[in-house]
Design a protein around this motif. Structure first.
Motif, PDB file in Angstrom:
ATOM      1  N   PRO C 439      68.258  -1.456 -43.168  1.00  0.00           N
ATOM      2  CA  PRO C 439      67.686  -2.261 -44.270  1.00  0.00           C
ATOM      3  C   PRO C 439      67.096  -1.421 -45.403  1.00  0.00           C
ATOM      4  O   PRO C 439      66.366  -1.944 -46.228  1.00  0.00           O
ATOM      5  CB  PRO C 439      66.592  -3.067 -43.559  1.00  0.00           C
ATOM      6  N   PHE C 440      67.386  -0.127 -45.412  1.00  0.00           N
ATOM      7  CA  PHE C 440      66.758   0.728 -46.418  1.00  0.00           C
ATOM      8  C   PHE C 440      67.759   1.536 -47.246  1.00  0.00           C
ATOM      9  O   PHE C 440      67.361   2.329 -48.094  1.00  0.00           O
ATOM     10  CB  PHE C 440      65.782   1.712 -45.749  1.00  0.00           C
ATOM     11  N   ASP C 441      69.068   1.393 -47.000  1.00  0.00           N
ATOM     12  CA  ASP C 441      69.988   2.376 -47.583  1.00  0.00           C
ATOM     13  C   ASP C 441      70.836   1.868 -48.741  1.00  0.00           C
ATOM     14  O   ASP C 441      71.686   2.598 -49.237  1.00  0.00           O
ATOM     15  CB  ASP C 441      70.874   3.002 -46.498  1.00  0.00           C
ATOM     16  N   GLU C 442      70.631   0.635 -49.177  1.00  0.00           N
ATOM     17  CA  GLU C 442      71.404   0.147 -50.323  1.00  0.00           C
ATOM     18  C   GLU C 442      70.446  -0.297 -51.424  1.00  0.00           C
ATOM     19  O   GLU C 442      69.247  -0.473 -51.190  1.00  0.00           O
ATOM     20  CB  GLU C 442      72.331  -0.982 -49.878  1.00  0.00           C
ATOM     21  N   SER C 443      70.988  -0.495 -52.616  1.00  0.00           N
ATOM     22  CA  SER C 443      70.124  -0.695 -53.788  1.00  0.00           C
ATOM     23  C   SER C 443      69.233  -1.923 -53.702  1.00  0.00           C
ATOM     24  O   SER C 443      68.030  -1.856 -53.971  1.00  0.00           O
ATOM     25  CB  SER C 443      70.975  -0.767 -55.056  1.00  0.00           C
ATOM     26  N   LEU C 444      69.803  -3.061 -53.317  1.00  0.00           N
ATOM     27  CA  LEU C 444      68.976  -4.264 -53.214  1.00  0.00           C
ATOM     28  C   LEU C 444      67.894  -4.092 -52.152  1.00  0.00           C
ATOM     29  O   LEU C 444      66.754  -4.522 -52.322  1.00  0.00           O
ATOM     30  CB  LEU C 444      69.847  -5.474 -52.865  1.00  0.00           C
ATOM     31  N   GLU C 445      68.268  -3.458 -51.085  1.00  0.00           N
ATOM     32  CA  GLU C 445      67.306  -3.211 -50.005  1.00  0.00           C
ATOM     33  C   GLU C 445      66.170  -2.307 -50.493  1.00  0.00           C
ATOM     34  O   GLU C 445      65.004  -2.500 -50.138  1.00  0.00           O
ATOM     35  CB  GLU C 445      68.027  -2.574 -48.816  1.00  0.00           C
ATOM     36  N   GLN C 446      66.512  -1.348 -51.295  1.00  0.00           N
ATOM     37  CA  GLN C 446      65.473  -0.437 -51.793  1.00  0.00           C
ATOM     38  C   GLN C 446      64.571  -1.143 -52.807  1.00  0.00           C
ATOM     39  O   GLN C 446      63.381  -0.846 -52.898  1.00  0.00           O
ATOM     40  CB  GLN C 446      66.119   0.824 -52.361  1.00  0.00           C
ATOM     41  N   MET C 447      65.138  -2.086 -53.559  1.00  0.00           N
ATOM     42  CA  MET C 447      64.297  -2.895 -54.433  1.00  0.00           C
ATOM     43  C   MET C 447      63.340  -3.754 -53.600  1.00  0.00           C
ATOM     44  O   MET C 447      62.167  -3.903 -53.919  1.00  0.00           O
ATOM     45  CB  MET C 447      65.159  -3.785 -55.329  1.00  0.00           C
ATOM     46  N   TRP C 448      63.887  -4.300 -52.517  1.00  0.00           N
ATOM     47  CA  TRP C 448      63.064  -5.102 -51.602  1.00  0.00           C
ATOM     48  C   TRP C 448      61.908  -4.259 -51.032  1.00  0.00           C
ATOM     49  O   TRP C 448      60.758  -4.692 -51.016  1.00  0.00           O
ATOM     50  CB  TRP C 448      63.948  -5.634 -50.464  1.00  0.00           C
ATOM     51  N   ALA C 449      62.214  -3.046 -50.604  1.00  0.00           N
ATOM     52  CA  ALA C 449      61.161  -2.187 -50.048  1.00  0.00           C
ATOM     53  C   ALA C 449      60.093  -1.875 -51.105  1.00  0.00           C
ATOM     54  O   ALA C 449      58.902  -1.804 -50.799  1.00  0.00           O
ATOM     55  CB  ALA C 449      61.763  -0.896 -49.489  1.00  0.00           C
ATOM     56  N   SER C 450      60.522  -1.691 -52.352  1.00  0.00           N
ATOM     57  CA  SER C 450      59.550  -1.440 -53.424  1.00  0.00           C
ATOM     58  C   SER C 450      58.590  -2.620 -53.580  1.00  0.00           C
ATOM     59  O   SER C 450      57.428  -2.447 -53.931  1.00  0.00           O
ATOM     60  CB  SER C 450      60.262  -1.208 -54.762  1.00  0.00           C
ATOM     61  N   GLN C 451      59.117  -3.818 -53.340  1.00  0.00           N
ATOM     62  CA  GLN C 451      58.306  -5.022 -53.511  1.00  0.00           C
ATOM     63  C   GLN C 451      57.042  -4.976 -52.654  1.00  0.00           C
ATOM     64  O   GLN C 451      55.952  -5.261 -53.137  1.00  0.00           O
ATOM     65  CB  GLN C 451      59.153  -6.266 -53.166  1.00  0.00           C
ATOM     66  N   TRP C 452      57.163  -4.609 -51.406  1.00  0.00           N
ATOM     67  CA  TRP C 452      55.970  -4.607 -50.542  1.00  0.00           C
ATOM     68  C   TRP C 452      55.299  -3.238 -50.490  1.00  0.00           C
ATOM     69  O   TRP C 452      54.070  -3.146 -50.540  1.00  0.00           O
ATOM     70  CB  TRP C 452      56.281  -5.116 -49.131  1.00  0.00           C
ATOM     71  N   LEU C 453      56.125  -2.177 -50.475  1.00  0.00           N
ATOM     72  CA  LEU C 453      55.553  -0.844 -50.265  1.00  0.00           C
ATOM     73  C   LEU C 453      54.810  -0.352 -51.512  1.00  0.00           C
ATOM     74  O   LEU C 453      53.788   0.322 -51.415  1.00  0.00           O
ATOM     75  CB  LEU C 453      56.672   0.124 -49.886  1.00  0.00           C
ATOM     76  N   PHE C 454      55.315  -0.695 -52.684  1.00  0.00           N
ATOM     77  CA  PHE C 454      54.687  -0.217 -53.913  1.00  0.00           C
ATOM     78  C   PHE C 454      53.859  -1.314 -54.589  1.00  0.00           C
ATOM     79  O   PHE C 454      52.663  -1.147 -54.811  1.00  0.00           O
ATOM     80  CB  PHE C 454      55.737   0.293 -54.902  1.00  0.00           C
TER      81      PHE C 454
END
Lengths: 502, 502, 502
Positions: C439-454
């Motif tokens: 769940p961390f290696d594609e662009s949409l997934e990385q945008m998703w991670a930015s949503q909560w992590l950042f």
């Protein structure tokens, strides 16, 4: 220097005090006092530019008679001249002593109240008392900072592309050349402007009209400034006028003016490192003004100057490392990727480099270093050993070697990640998705530049000053190094799609 | 004020010390001492909120008898009232002196231990002793910070769009209105909340149950807070309770609470400028508490307050510039782009502006200023001259004029780069790629907003405080100004492609 | 501890002074002096690692005889042992006292100049004098920081994906595993490395060849470091060697080494908050070294340590809150979203959690908390009340409850905004636009991670320390929370378009 005699109220102060009736500057001067010319300067300038005068009054210059300063022990000297002009030996270092030097070479010289004055004091003037520092500086990359940027066609393309205006017309973004003003306050703010005399102008002041030199691209204190006497550099970049303080230069805020994120996050990384933490927590108790600078006694954690240029001795008086004003001379590797990190160049003038792509870059596009222009393995080893000799005052051998081994690995990996981005971009060029003529003006190309200029650099600086892990991770670090590649890969597809449709 | 007489241990301290047996607060008070009411406050609050009491004990208020303070030389006065109520003249400025003023206008007033107390001390209360400051402030944009944001439909659309929730349903992002809590801690954290009494509530304390006013949107110290006495503002935004220190307000950390990147990076730019470097390196040796503030003597480099609002004199006692609490009143241009940088508005209330688009914005969408609401050329010149008079204490005329000429050029260029982004967006609207109803809720529109709100602003602030070149270059500067246009251009194509396929 | 007797010049200093003829360290030691072993250490190390020796000379350790320190009043004690080994009671705490403890458990032990020395001093060694602190720490999430990251398959996937190399081949980005060196200076820089002895190595020093332990992943002071004696943690993460200062740990720069933007912007938010402003403006006047720490007297605004772990008393000597080295133990909620903010876990070891998705995460993908592993409502209430008891020394009940009510609302809203991003991503997975395996290696997934992590994290930290509104607004705040959703929504379309075309 410790034999200050008294407090001399300048004659002018008496005069002024009768006018202003209030606080007047008292200049504490050493035996010998001020030259008559400097007294004349101060008599007016303490009224017209009192900030300058008072700043200078706190300086070591205002309290130092060069002739006396020459008598210090070599290790304690702040003056490196073997001999001094007679006229400078007996008075404190005041306005006239600096602003009147080498008038024939100064195109910014003008007649001012009966004196021949240079507007700008340059490294070539400072060289009168500080020749070793000026000479070291003159050979450094910092001294060539203007030329290395503006005289290199690749970097020049970068600066022009990013600081030039764009207009929107016919559904296209049309590029214009950057203005002098914008270059002045972006790239050349640090790299230094080209300051020339373009003529003379009249200004109206409290004293009436004055005729003064009209200078281009002024004011500027960029470290590679091209001066009206043809010298390069600005000592005031790090020793701001008119305190010219060694303390200010040794504190990290000075370096932070230019060495900051996202391209050169040296300061940002330092601040968040263990060294930076100890500095911020305890610096109030440290000595920043002593020469030589005693490790463990004057300070407990390094600032930028400790590792990069100060004269350091042990509490027992042993020399640890000599002072240098060639700021790259202790470095074996250049972390700053252009476009890959590489061994330090041999010459401060990097425009002379000619790599196998035929470009003045230290590394080719594919990652091949222009080795004949770069220091060799044995010189790299020598410098690493010298730098380590500083570390080892507080860290064991195991610690130190482990630290630098980690840096080596990180240089290799970040270079490889730049190579991956380069390969993606070349693939886009080959497919006609973007145009290689200017490698900085389209979206994929700008993502590629971010890969080495922001992310690769951040990670390498974080590695070099271990302890600021976020610059290696989520803050312009590996997170973005990888995310950027995904974006590039997707963007290629998106642009290709649009292109094919057309 | 220099005639402190002694150390008075409050009666309550004796009482408390018998209970606690430990450290008890000793309040050093001037001749005249504390009012009986304030002594009563302290008798409990030194136990229940000792932090407040001790903070106040370090304040000038706790050591000042207003009646005495009135006798100072005008230039040294910190109190601007011509006359004071009898009740305030003879005691130090304590709890009751401030929290009991104008009770009839205070909806937040309540009976507390036999006294009539206001929860919130407002600018209208501070006005009792500081009328000039309060009046200047009342006319400033800061005082209207809440209204100017929330009462302007364009800015209100911006705040609602970016702080409102989104749900995902039917493949669409569905917008909701922002909550009071989120507005409170985002935009209104700085602009100020609307604090009203909605009733009364019971709280349980160490002293038993208390009935206190129940306030909306509390706590908040936003500079444009709407207070329960209908006044606006919070002096504590810059002079934090209960030290109310001029030193804190003069240090740049205070301004940095709100004036920071990415939208208003004044603090970030300052910190990395030459001025900021000198401040950080040397401020420990400066005086931040003296009135008047002596340039060159009390400080060697300006902080925000120096240029924007403090009363500044020369070491010789000459007035350089008067104090002002209308923080825009020294400024000729408003760097903050809405959406273009423009001359300062005449009134602090910017909701009255009506431009040729029919909108309450100082500039039209196409860049046309609403000139009748903005100061004219001659007023701009007057202010530039006044501001320059500060610069010229440390910088020559050439330097100063060169600096501001550069700023002029940068304002023009960044405005032009905003216009380019506007043109791209309008083109997208015209093609039906995005919908103009709300200009802030789609991707291209948000890129457009970044162009002026982040990048244009950063570059102008960097220019205005020359010496933080990275904010003009790679850090939210020209690099992004240009990169953003490329992204917008590509994004238009991508969205168009998707749209056409549908 | 107040009964220092004299200045003892170490024997070695005399010896060294004859060699170096210069400055030699004078160690000011208390009655009892240094152990013979420590004197031996210093005799060489004052020459070979003078920085360490001089740093230690400024420490409290070098001036403290533990046997004497035991006699202090309980509230003033910095040592928590009930009894001490005889050998440690009578000498100052020097090199040997710490580096010789528990040699049998230390795989990093080696024979060095006739002594048996551990390279690394671990929490288990510090426990000898500080057992309460070591025990509290051992149960905390910090102590498990390595295991909680690397032993959790979800977080491990995150670290591997973002710190691993990528190559470009066949038009694809090919993933590799991260190197030990890169993990070491990214995630594990803070979380702590695994330090093991892999053998022995020879190093050449000024004293000749030495045989020393060869350690993996060294140097590192990550707070969850796995040590060669099998203990976890590094007290030096916050009390840096060899000053081991309580002052440094109480200043916010220490916490800022790891708790910084974009993922955990505690320091960044604090610095721009009202508390941070007051700290930066006034900390020079405060006491950071006193035990107990007196609110209102020793400091006027909290630092991180005030709220999170220090022993705090009122000026009257009343206990406000006990010291703790379990840094989560005062917290009722975990702001750090994984992927949603949630009640604090019961155990410092979070790998034991098993949620309804069958994953070791405190909350399911859909937002359902793994309640049996998290503290319950009543424990949450208890902790909120305890934390509020600190606030209430300077703030009224109304203020404090209003502040935390706002935080509650923000937690709910930011969690909901994460849920929206999750729903967008799941929709992309369902449509085959991206692949859910990692769940961390594609662009949409990385945008998703930015949503909560950042963005979610930044807003929550800004809310918790109200007063740094930009981290809630434009700087990684709501602006990005909403902008990111728009980008995700568009990106979905763009990728879908490309996919369908293939």
């Amino acid at each position: 220097m410790k034999r200050f005699i008294g407090v001399i109220s300048l004659l002018v102060c008496c005069l002024l005090s009768s006018v202003h009736g209030g606080l007047v500057p008292k200049v504490i001067v050493p035996e010998g006092g001020l030259s008559p010319q400097t007294e004349a300067c101060i008599s007016c300038h303490s009224m017209y530019t009192p900030g300058i005068v008072h700043d200078w009054m706190t300086s070591r210059h205002s309290k130092t008679i060069p002739g006396e300063a020459m008598k210090k022990l070599p290790i304690e000297k702040r003056i490196s001249a073997e001999s001094l002009p007679q006229s400078l030996q007996g008075y404190a270092v005041g306005c006239y002593e600096c602003h009147s030097l080498n008038p024939d070479t100064h195109k910014d010289n003008f007649r001012h109240m009966g004196y021949s004055i240079n507007v700008i004091v340059t490294p070539n003037d400072c060289k009168t008392c500080h020749p070793i520092e000026a000479t070291q500086f003159a050979g450094s990359k910092k001294s060539y900072a203007h030329k290395n940027l503006m005289g290199n066609p690749v970097y020049h393309a970068l600066t022009s592309t990013i600081t030039g205006m764009r207009r929107f017309g016919n559904n296209q973004l049309l590029a214009e050349k950057p203005s002098e003003a914008t270059l002045h306050e972006t790239c050349l703010g640090c790299h230094g402007t080209n300051v020339e005399r373009r003529g003379t102008k009249n200004i109206s002041t409290k004293l009436g009209n004055l005729e003064i030199p009209d200078l281009t691209n002024w004011p500027n204190q960029g470290v590679g400034r091209v001066n009206p006497d043809s010298s390069t550099g600005a000592c005031t970049a790090c020793h701001p006028r008119h305190g010219f303080s060694i303390e200010v230069a040794r504190k990290p805020y000075t370096c932070s003016q230019c060495h900051l994120e996202p391209d050169v996050p040296a300061w940002n990384v330092y601040r968040e490192s263990k060294h930076g933490n100890i500095y911020s927590s305890k610096y109030q108790e440290w000595q920043f003004d002593s020469v030589p600078w005693v490790i463990g006694k004057d300070f407990k954690a390094p600032t930028c100057a400790t590792c990069h240029n100060s004269l350091i001795v042990s509490p027992g008086g042993d020399l640890i490392i000599e002072r240098t004003h060639d700021f790259g001379s202790r470095l074996w590797v250049r972390l700053f990727g252009l476009i890959y990190s590489h061994p330090q160049p041999k010459s401060g003038d990097t425009t002379i480099i000619n790599n196998r792509d035929g470009l003045p870059l230290p590394v080719t596009f594919a990652g091949d270093p222009a080795s004949e222009y770069l220091i060799d393995k044995s010189e790299q080893e020598r410098r690493l050993t010298a730098m380590s000799s500083i570390c080892k005052n507080c860290h064991g051998s195991n610690w130190t070697s482990g630290h630098f081994a980690k840096l080596d690995s990180t240089i290799k990996e970040t270079n490889a990640m730049t190579a991956t981005a380069t390969n993606v971009m070349v693939s886009a060029w080959d497919k006609g998705i973007e145009d290689k003529t200017n490698p900085f003006d389209e979206s994929l190309e700008q993502m590629w530049a971010s890969q080495w200029l922001f992310y690769g650099n951040s990670i390498r600086y974080a590695s070099a000053m271990t302890g600021a892990p976020d610059y290696a991770s989520f803050k312009n670090g590996w997170w973005y190094l990888n995310k950027n590649l995904q974006l590039m890969r997707n963007w290629m597809d998106f642009k290709k799609e649009v292109k094919e449709k057309d």
